[in-house]
Design an enzyme around this catalytic site. Sequence first.
Site, PDB file in Angstrom:
ATOM      1  N   TYR A  41      -6.662  13.971   0.368  1.00 15.39           N
ATOM      2  CA  TYR A  41      -7.574  14.435  -1.078  1.00 15.39           C
ATOM      3  C   TYR A  41      -7.215  15.644  -1.919  1.00 15.39           C
ATOM      4  O   TYR A  41      -7.796  15.737  -2.750  1.00 15.39           O
ATOM      5  CB  TYR A  41      -9.090  14.546  -0.168  1.00 15.39           C
ATOM      6  CG  TYR A  41      -9.870  13.453  -0.241  1.00 15.39           C
ATOM      7  CD1 TYR A  41      -9.604  12.234   0.750  1.00 15.39           C
ATOM      8  CD2 TYR A  41     -11.315  13.447  -0.744  1.00 15.39           C
ATOM      9  CE1 TYR A  41     -10.447  11.413   0.820  1.00 15.39           C
ATOM     10  CE2 TYR A  41     -12.002  12.386  -0.653  1.00 15.39           C
ATOM     11  CZ  TYR A  41     -11.728  11.123   0.200  1.00 15.39           C
ATOM     12  OH  TYR A  41     -12.305  10.222   0.228  1.00 15.39           O
TER      13      TYR A  41
ATOM     14  N   LYS B 161      -2.669   7.992  12.581  1.00 14.24           N
ATOM     15  CA  LYS B 161      -1.495   6.899  12.503  1.00 14.24           C
ATOM     16  C   LYS B 161      -0.213   7.220  12.648  1.00 14.24           C
ATOM     17  O   LYS B 161       0.585   7.433  12.011  1.00 14.24           O
ATOM     18  CB  LYS B 161      -1.549   6.279  10.781  1.00 14.24           C
ATOM     19  CG  LYS B 161      -1.158   5.450  10.526  1.00 14.24           C
ATOM     20  CD  LYS B 161      -1.475   3.858  10.921  1.00 14.24           C
ATOM     21  CE  LYS B 161      -0.444   2.832  10.940  1.00 14.24           C
ATOM     22  NZ  LYS B 161      -0.989   1.485  11.371  1.00 14.24           N
TER      23      LYS B 161
ATOM     24  N   ASP C 240      -5.988   1.669  12.152  1.00 12.04           N
ATOM     25  CA  ASP C 240      -6.266   0.248  12.204  1.00 12.04           C
ATOM     26  C   ASP C 240      -6.993  -0.435  13.518  1.00 12.04           C
ATOM     27  O   ASP C 240      -7.853  -1.013  12.946  1.00 12.04           O
ATOM     28  CB  ASP C 240      -4.920  -0.358  11.700  1.00 12.04           C
ATOM     29  CG  ASP C 240      -3.720  -0.041  12.646  1.00 12.04           C
ATOM     30  OD1 ASP C 240      -4.049   0.575  13.398  1.00 12.04           O
ATOM     31  OD2 ASP C 240      -2.783  -0.920  12.683  1.00 12.04           O
TER      32      ASP C 240
ATOM     33  N   ASP D 104     -13.386   9.006   5.653  1.00 14.56           N
ATOM     34  CA  ASP D 104     -14.199   8.319   4.653  1.00 14.56           C
ATOM     35  C   ASP D 104     -14.482   6.797   4.859  1.00 14.56           C
ATOM     36  O   ASP D 104     -15.703   6.652   4.913  1.00 14.56           O
ATOM     37  CB  ASP D 104     -13.251   8.704   3.377  1.00 14.56           C
ATOM     38  CG  ASP D 104     -14.066   8.149   2.127  1.00 14.56           C
ATOM     39  OD1 ASP D 104     -15.306   8.181   2.073  1.00 14.56           O
ATOM     40  OD2 ASP D 104     -13.463   7.385   1.205  1.00 14.56           O
TER      41      ASP D 104
ATOM     42  N   ASP E 294     -17.904   4.607   6.358  1.00 17.26           N
ATOM     43  CA  ASP E 294     -18.681   3.741   5.705  1.00 17.26           C
ATOM     44  C   ASP E 294     -18.780   2.122   6.558  1.00 17.26           C
ATOM     45  O   ASP E 294     -19.672   1.867   6.437  1.00 17.26           O
ATOM     46  CB  ASP E 294     -17.861   3.222   4.227  1.00 17.26           C
ATOM     47  CG  ASP E 294     -18.380   3.800   3.149  1.00 17.26           C
ATOM     48  OD1 ASP E 294     -19.105   5.115   3.134  1.00 17.26           O
ATOM     49  OD2 ASP E 294     -18.458   3.326   2.119  1.00 17.26           O
TER      50      ASP E 294
HETATM   51  C1  IPM Z   1     -18.251  10.378   0.526  1.00 18.43           C
HETATM   52  C2  IPM Z   1     -17.787   9.863  -0.671  1.00 18.43           C
HETATM   53  C3  IPM Z   1     -16.747  10.685  -1.501  1.00 18.43           C
HETATM   54  C4  IPM Z   1     -15.658  10.914  -0.637  1.00 18.43           C
HETATM   55  C5  IPM Z   1     -16.596  10.505  -2.823  1.00 18.43           C
HETATM   56  C6  IPM Z   1     -17.739  10.228  -3.878  1.00 18.43           C
HETATM   57  C7  IPM Z   1     -15.588  11.447  -3.747  1.00 18.43           C
HETATM   58  O1  IPM Z   1     -17.156   8.554  -0.725  1.00 18.43           O
HETATM   59  O2  IPM Z   1     -18.744  11.315   0.709  1.00 18.43           O
HETATM   60  O3  IPM Z   1     -17.854   9.722   1.670  1.00 18.43           O
HETATM   61  O4  IPM Z   1     -14.516  10.081  -0.810  1.00 18.43           O
HETATM   62  O5  IPM Z   1     -15.645  12.020  -0.014  1.00 18.43           O
HETATM   63 MG    MG Z   2     -17.228   7.686   1.297  1.00 20.72          MG
END
Ligand code: IPM
Ligand code: MG
Length: 360
Positions: free
Chosen positions: A140, A191, A223, A247, A251
């Site tokens: 990042y 990884k 993975d 990240d 999700d």
């Molecule tokens: C998160 C989001 C952010 C990230 C984006 C919006 C930059 O996906 O907070 O998980 O990738 O960190």
């Molecule tokens: Mg995210």
Amino acid sequence: MTKKILILPGDGIGPEIMAEAVKILEVLRAEGEALEWSFAKLGGAAYDAEGHPYPPSTQKAAREADAILLGAVGGPKYDELPRELRPERGLLGIRKDLNLFANLRPALAFDELADASSLKREVIEGLDILILRELTGDIYFGQPRGRRSNAEGHAEGYDTMHYSEPEVERIARVAFEAARKRSKRVCSVDKENVLETSRLWREVVIKVAQDYPDVELTHQYVDNAAMQLVRRPKQFDVIVTGNIFGDILSDEASMLCGSIGLLPSASLDVNNKGMYEPIHGSAPDIMGQNKANPIATILSVAMMFKYTFNRGDIAGRIDAAVKRVLKDGKRTGDIASAGETVIGTREMGDAIAASLRRPV
Ligand code: IPM
Ligand code: MG
């Protein structure tokens, strides 16, 4: 001392869900808690008003606040902007500026919502995972990055994955400390079979683990971890991982719990000053329609009381209020099963605030 909270509603559904978080703060202030809050802009809203997604006025307010509540940033309207001015840069900018390196993303299944998950009830019932994502390093922020033209004249994009020993060490310590207060198990995700960055990551985590002999440490490749999360998620207690893997995995983990609209997060610096935000995005498709689920934001308020203000009692009351409302069958669209009555953002916020309010 009065606790100073900075509220950054952001874009899309951000202002709507934040209005519900404010209802919670109002209940607590009416009880006599010394709280004050102010508002500033971040993301697209800040770009529109001041020409930058993390403008100096917000920077100043953020540095002065004791804690920050953030809605969400981003929207299609900003897609064409140069990368440096996009709403996401505002979010990355504030994380980096305030050194919020430790991102706590709990994935907790509410039994009342077990049927809203795409996985079978028995796989997720009782699930309680803490994903700890490093937030200020990795690909990042690594340099160099950019665009260039390669030897054959083709356009090329490149980024640099990068971790230093102190960066890994401090997030590993947060993981082991957190595990001590839970089931005493840390799974470090990397990884290592491919990446140099991950080889260093693993070495440092193993070294730090020597200070925590009471905590069990395991390692998984990312993975495999992605697969294990849907196969048998309850094997995990604390997962510690780098910025990009965290990240993605967080999700994925949100779906175990039924909806991404339920999961809060905390981003902390070394002194536990923090920014608190739902892990979902700005959902421009449902903005302004009173459809968004405010629960992730309200649970983020609970995390703020727990981690920055050391008020586990208030955090516990907010969590319990959310649970009661879910138990009563209140559902926003994202967590409703077929046939259940759906209520709006405001009605959900009112119900949780009412449930939190102590009888006078
Ligand atoms: C998160 C989001 C952010 C990230 C984006 C919006 C930059 O996906 O907070 O998980 O990738 O960190
Ligand atoms: Mg995210």
